[in-house]
Design a protein around this motif. Sequence first.
Motif, mmCIF file in Angstrom:
data_model
loop_
_atom_site.group_PDB
_atom_site.id
_atom_site.type_symbol
_atom_site.label_atom_id
_atom_site.label_comp_id
_atom_site.label_asym_id
_atom_site.label_seq_id
_atom_site.Cartn_x
_atom_site.Cartn_y
_atom_site.Cartn_z
ATOM 1 N N TRP A 2 3.801 -41.486 -44.784
ATOM 2 C CA TRP A 2 2.976 -40.574 -45.559
ATOM 3 C C TRP A 2 1.518 -40.973 -45.438
ATOM 4 O O TRP A 2 1.192 -42.167 -45.457
ATOM 5 N N ARG A 136 4.288 -36.404 -44.424
ATOM 6 C CA ARG A 136 3.590 -35.722 -45.512
ATOM 7 C C ARG A 136 2.132 -36.112 -45.513
ATOM 8 O O ARG A 136 1.777 -37.218 -45.113
ATOM 9 N N PHE A 138 -0.723 -36.019 -48.541
ATOM 10 C CA PHE A 138 -1.171 -35.742 -49.901
ATOM 11 C C PHE A 138 -2.689 -35.859 -49.922
ATOM 12 O O PHE A 138 -3.247 -36.818 -49.373
ATOM 13 N N PRO A 147 -0.916 -24.930 -58.866
ATOM 14 C CA PRO A 147 0.264 -24.818 -58.006
ATOM 15 C C PRO A 147 0.328 -23.453 -57.327
ATOM 16 O O PRO A 147 -0.007 -22.423 -57.923
ATOM 17 N N LEU A 174 4.429 -31.713 -44.411
ATOM 18 C CA LEU A 174 4.123 -30.994 -45.630
ATOM 19 C C LEU A 174 2.744 -31.424 -46.127
ATOM 20 O O LEU A 174 2.441 -32.616 -46.152
ATOM 21 N N GLU A 176 0.240 -31.400 -49.387
ATOM 22 C CA GLU A 176 0.189 -31.174 -50.828
ATOM 23 C C GLU A 176 -1.152 -31.620 -51.381
ATOM 24 O O GLU A 176 -1.583 -32.745 -51.118
ATOM 25 N N VAL A 178 -2.995 -32.620 -54.811
ATOM 26 C CA VAL A 178 -2.608 -33.066 -56.144
ATOM 27 C C VAL A 178 -3.848 -33.508 -56.917
ATOM 28 O O VAL A 178 -4.815 -33.993 -56.333
ATOM 29 N N ASP A 182 -1.793 -36.564 -61.392
ATOM 30 C CA ASP A 182 -0.424 -36.223 -60.988
ATOM 31 C C ASP A 182 0.300 -37.378 -60.303
ATOM 32 O O ASP A 182 1.194 -37.149 -59.478
ATOM 33 N N ARG A 185 4.227 -37.412 -60.217
ATOM 34 C CA ARG A 185 4.907 -36.515 -59.273
ATOM 35 C C ARG A 185 4.994 -37.158 -57.886
ATOM 36 O O ARG A 185 6.025 -37.108 -57.223
ATOM 37 N N VAL A 186 3.906 -37.790 -57.462
ATOM 38 C CA VAL A 186 3.911 -38.464 -56.166
ATOM 39 C C VAL A 186 4.858 -39.669 -56.207
ATOM 40 O O VAL A 186 5.631 -39.897 -55.276
ATOM 41 N N GLN A 189 8.405 -38.588 -55.840
ATOM 42 C CA GLN A 189 8.732 -38.224 -54.465
ATOM 43 C C GLN A 189 8.876 -39.465 -53.579
ATOM 44 O O GLN A 189 9.756 -39.511 -52.721
#
Length: 196
Positions: A2, A136, A138, A147, A174, A176, A178, A182, A185-186, A189
């Motif tokens: 990531w 990913r 972020f 969102p 992906l 994202e 954020v 947040d 949430r990370v 994941q």
Amino acid sequence: MWVVKIGGSLSRDPLLEEWLRQLSDLGGGRVVIVPGGGGFADQVREHQAVWRFDDVAAHNMAVLAMAQHALLMQGVCRNLVVAATEAQIRRALHDGRAAVWAPLDMLRQEANLLTNWDVSSDSLAAWLANRLNAERLFVVKSCKIEPGQSIAHYTAQGVLDRRFAEFTRDASYLVELVNKNDWSRVRDQLLHAATP
């Protein structure tokens, strides 16, 4: 793997330490942090306005601003490994550590598609994610993230730079956005991805 871009706006925010500690603790072996330029990059813009030097010089100074922020991050969280090259990043991950990118390999002698203010550290994070074949990306921001909004929306709002969509258009990973609050949430994941 990531890639987590942490905006320069967090450079004076107490949440920065929490992000770095958690990414180091939970992301060892699979997270590369890309620092924004923060106040260091703001100084570049101010000096370019005064001295009118070209964008290649400004780009190189902004890259050095990101490297300074990388060193700041490692100063805050000593478990992070500062890595300037792809080989150093891969070595840090192989050793089970989280890396923070000091993008000195992005220094340029001549103008190219990266050496202007349309490309910020957000696009450089996407460039790195492409190069590393990340799973990913972020992008952590201080502003409110709604969102379901598109990259085009955030580009129009000035949250992302003008080239970010181009760098992520054909991405196999992906993307994202954020908000800095947040983290949970990370974290969830990261924990879920670690479960066999």
